[in-house]
Design an enzyme around this catalytic site. Structure first.
Site, short mmCIF file in Angstrom:
data_model
loop_
_atom_site.label_atom_id
_atom_site.label_comp_id
_atom_site.label_asym_id
_atom_site.label_seq_id
_atom_site.Cartn_x
_atom_site.Cartn_y
_atom_site.Cartn_z
N ASP A 179 -19.63 66.55 29.53
CA ASP A 179 -19.24 67.01 28.20
C ASP A 179 -18.03 67.95 28.26
O ASP A 179 -17.42 68.13 29.31
CB ASP A 179 -20.45 67.67 27.54
N ASP A 234 -19.13 63.45 17.66
CA ASP A 234 -20.50 62.93 17.70
C ASP A 234 -20.81 62.04 16.50
O ASP A 234 -20.40 62.33 15.38
CB ASP A 234 -21.50 64.08 17.70
#
Length: 676
Positions: A179, A234
């Site tokens: 991430d 996202d």
């Protein structure tokens, strides 16, 4: 995945929507603007390790569990069991991946990561060993920063890359999702390349998923760094989120291929925020884009329909085709998308995708999708699992938010299949209770052979009257011929407004006598004419509404992702009592029944977004743009917009992103009014 949706501040949610910049001007437009495809781009060699030669398939827990207590060893093992028991492993799903919250917030005295002993009492290696015992592979998560994205602040790998990579390898990790939070401003290429080198140094084959949200355009530099890279922020479990991500990922087709994939984020199929029709579109479009297929729902409680969608091997075969091409946009007009994917066997996978809130006919040809000239073609419907012949037209009436996914090829054996027959409905299926509406059904032979003994029926809810006023049968329909049948449709007086299921059915026979039954599910909408005089659109019922972030809000700003979390509509310091708060890309449709004349509003970017946001506003009447603004920014005061909608049955309010990607694009239709 950023996981910032666990945070509560507006600033973090704004950051979560900060994705790639301008990819293609107008691409996020929810209207009928043509969408140019990306130009050819040089792609450097992918990692020469033989990994991810087709898009990875598997599971990740984040979308369904986040950091809740149910995310633990028992869940992960249960998912591995279900992969085997439900046939998902045999369908191609391999990876069972952990997301954030698997570790303790601090490293041990030796600087090593420590699994949470409550969630994983036997450690990570024991879980990996169990997953491997099922013939599956195991994945894990961390961040290219000092901490992961969760507010609890679990340790990230920045500065610990080689130690963490070796720890992952020792545990038996096969897949790393890396991430982008708390990266301390370190150059993205450096951060991700360092972990690549650390993973290679372990000697263990580990698929490397770069999750930096597309902020640094990894498609331009990461093909020899990782095996896949996120292209967007996202995903959320709603239509607007899925649609906006789809549109941002589509132009990047030239950058995808074996060993290096565009990743538009995990699947939401089965999480409950969309309909099964929308989930089939989600799965179809991810497959035609050659996207990684990582299940994001808790399979322990999934419905059979969810397993049917996720387990459709004909659709999976499109995603996993060894040629490794991502589908490209053939056309995109009025919410009608045609996306075609070259396949290794010279066939084409073709998605007819309807982004709009009403059924639409979407059509293309074998020539347009790149097939060679031929007398006829075989057309395989990958959701209906049926084959037909076509003279060259690839066409269907696609339900609202639906996708028809077919595979087409020039086939010398086309004649063994019955002709393709397209069902459709002319006229808008909007009905005022107690009044008769005339609709016309169509049954058209698209095949090279003749459809014989054709008959058609139209059925609706109990108590409705649906009477044919012209012939419902035809002895034969040659290629290109259509049976048109008029229907008088009446909903009983007092029928509440809303959507109702209507079904068009046709039966016909092939020249060899094979009977074919075809069904087209449709929606009829019971509507009420708007009141006479001038009404605020924030107070009127709409036919449909889509929004790029959260729901459309009535008489407040867009706010954030939850319903009702908006603020007073404010543009340039001026507060407005009434209107609509939206986020690009957005479209709201109203039934006006031919009885209205004008739409007026004061429009602009809401002050709640600080200096961010660029949007443009459009008003459409019966599919024609009646008024529009230039691109507006937060620095500008509200701009007036007026549209003549005289005679229109439907009015649509559209907000686009201004052509530079979605970033804080909160748009206000302040004092939006309809005069009738």
């Amino acid at each position: 995945m950023r996981h910032l949706h666990t945070r509560t501040t507006r600033k973090s949610c704004k950051a979560r929507r900060r994705v790639i910049g301008a990819l293609t001007a107008g691409l996020l437009c929810a209207t009928g603007l043509a969408v140019p495809t990306a130009t050819a781009a040089p792609v450097t060699a992918s990692p020469d390790d033989g990994l991810a030669l087709t898009p990875p398939m598997g599971f990740n827990n984040w979308n369904s569990t986040h950091c809740r207590a149910e995310f633990d060893e028992a869940m992960v093992k249960g998912i591995a069991d279900i992969f085997v028991e439900k046939g998902l492993k045999d369908a191609g799903y391999q990876y069972v991946n952990l997301d954030d919250c698997w570790a303790l917030p601090t490293r041990d005295a030796n600087g090593k990561l420590v699994p949470d002993p409550v969630r994983f009492p036997n450690g990570i290696k024991a879980v990996a060993d169990y997953v491997h015992s099922k013939g599956l592979k195991f994945g894990i998560y961390t961040s290219a920063g000092t901490k992961t994205c969760n507010p609890a602040g679990f340790p990230g790998s920045l500065g610990h890359e080689y130690s963490d990579a070796q720890q992952f390898a020792d545990w038996g990790v096969d897949y790393l999702k890396y991430d982008n939070c708390n990266n301390q401003g370190v150059d993205a290429k450096l951060r991700y390349t360092t972990m690549r080198d650390a993973l290679r140094a372990t000697g263990r084959p580990i698929v490397y998923s770069i999750c930096e949200w597309g902020e640094n355009k990894p498609w331009e530099w990461a093909s020899d760094v990782g095996h896949l890279w996120r292209t967007t922020g996202d995903i959320s479990d709603n239509w607007g989120s899925m649609l906006s991500i789809l549109k941002r990922n589509l132009p990047l087709a030239p950058y995808a291929g074996p060993g290096h994939w565009n990743d538009p984020d995990m699947l939401e199929v089965g999480n409950g925020g969309m309909t099964d029709t929308e989930y089939r579109s989600h799965f179809s479009m991810w497959s035609v884009m050659a996207a990684p297929l990582l299940i994001g729902s808790d399979l322990r409680s999934a419905s059979e329909e969810t397993f049917e969608i996720l387990g459709n091997r004909e659709v999976i075969a499109v995603d996993q085709d060894p040629l490794g091409r991502q589908g490209t946009v053939i056309s995109a007009e009025g919410g009608r998308w045609v996306v075609a994917k070259d396949m290794a066997d010279s066939s084409r996978a073709v998605a007819l995708f309807n982004e709009s809130g009403t059924a639409q006919r979407i059509t293309t040809t074998a020539e347009a999708v790149g097939l060679p000239a031929a007398d006829a073609y075989t057309l395989r419907d990958l959701w209906q699992h049926r084959s037909h012949n076509t003279a060259g037209t690839i066409s269907a009436t696609v339900p609202a938010h639906g996708t028809v996914l077919v595979r087409a090829w020039a086939d010398p054996k086309w004649a063994q299949h019955p002709p393709a027959v397209e069902l459709g409905l002319e006229g808008s299926p909007m009905v005022e209770a107690g009044r008769t509406t005339t609709l016309t059904s169509t049954v058209t032979d698209l095949g090279r052979t003749t459809a014989r003994r054709v008959s058609v029926t139209l059925t609706g809810p109990e108590g409705w009257t649906l009477e044919a006023t012209s012939p419902t049968t035809s002895p034969a329909l040659p290629t290109g011929r259509t049976l048109r049948t008029k229907w008088a449709v009446t909903a009983p007086e007092g029928t509440p407004t809303g959507s109702y299921d209507v079904t068009l059915r046709a039966t016909y026979h092939s020249p060899t006598g094979v009977r074919v039954d075809s069904t087209l599910p449709l929606t009829a909408t019971v509507v009420t004419p708007p009141p006479s005089g001038t009404s605020g659109l924030g107070d009127l019922p709409w036919l449909s509404a889509t929004n790029g972030w959260g729901p459309v809000e009535r008489n407040t700003s867009n706010g954030e992702s939850a319903a009702g979390d908006g603020h007073p509509i404010t543009i340039g310091g001026v507060v407005y009592d009434k209107g609509l708060g939206v986020h690009a890309a957005s479209a709201i449709e109203y039934y006006t029944g031919g009885a209205c004349e004008t739409v007026t509003a004061e429009v602009g970017v809401d002050d709640e977004e600080g200096a961010g946001g660029t949007v443009a506003f459009e008003i459409w009447a019966n599919g024609t743009r009646a008024a529009s603004t230039d691109t507006l920014t937060n620095a500008m005061p509200a701009q007036p917009i007026t549209a003549d909608v005289t005679g229109a049955q439907v009015v649509r309010l559209v907000v686009t992103d201004g052509g530079d990607g979605i970033d804080s694009d909160h748009g206000d239709w302040a004092e939006a009014r309809l005069s009738c």
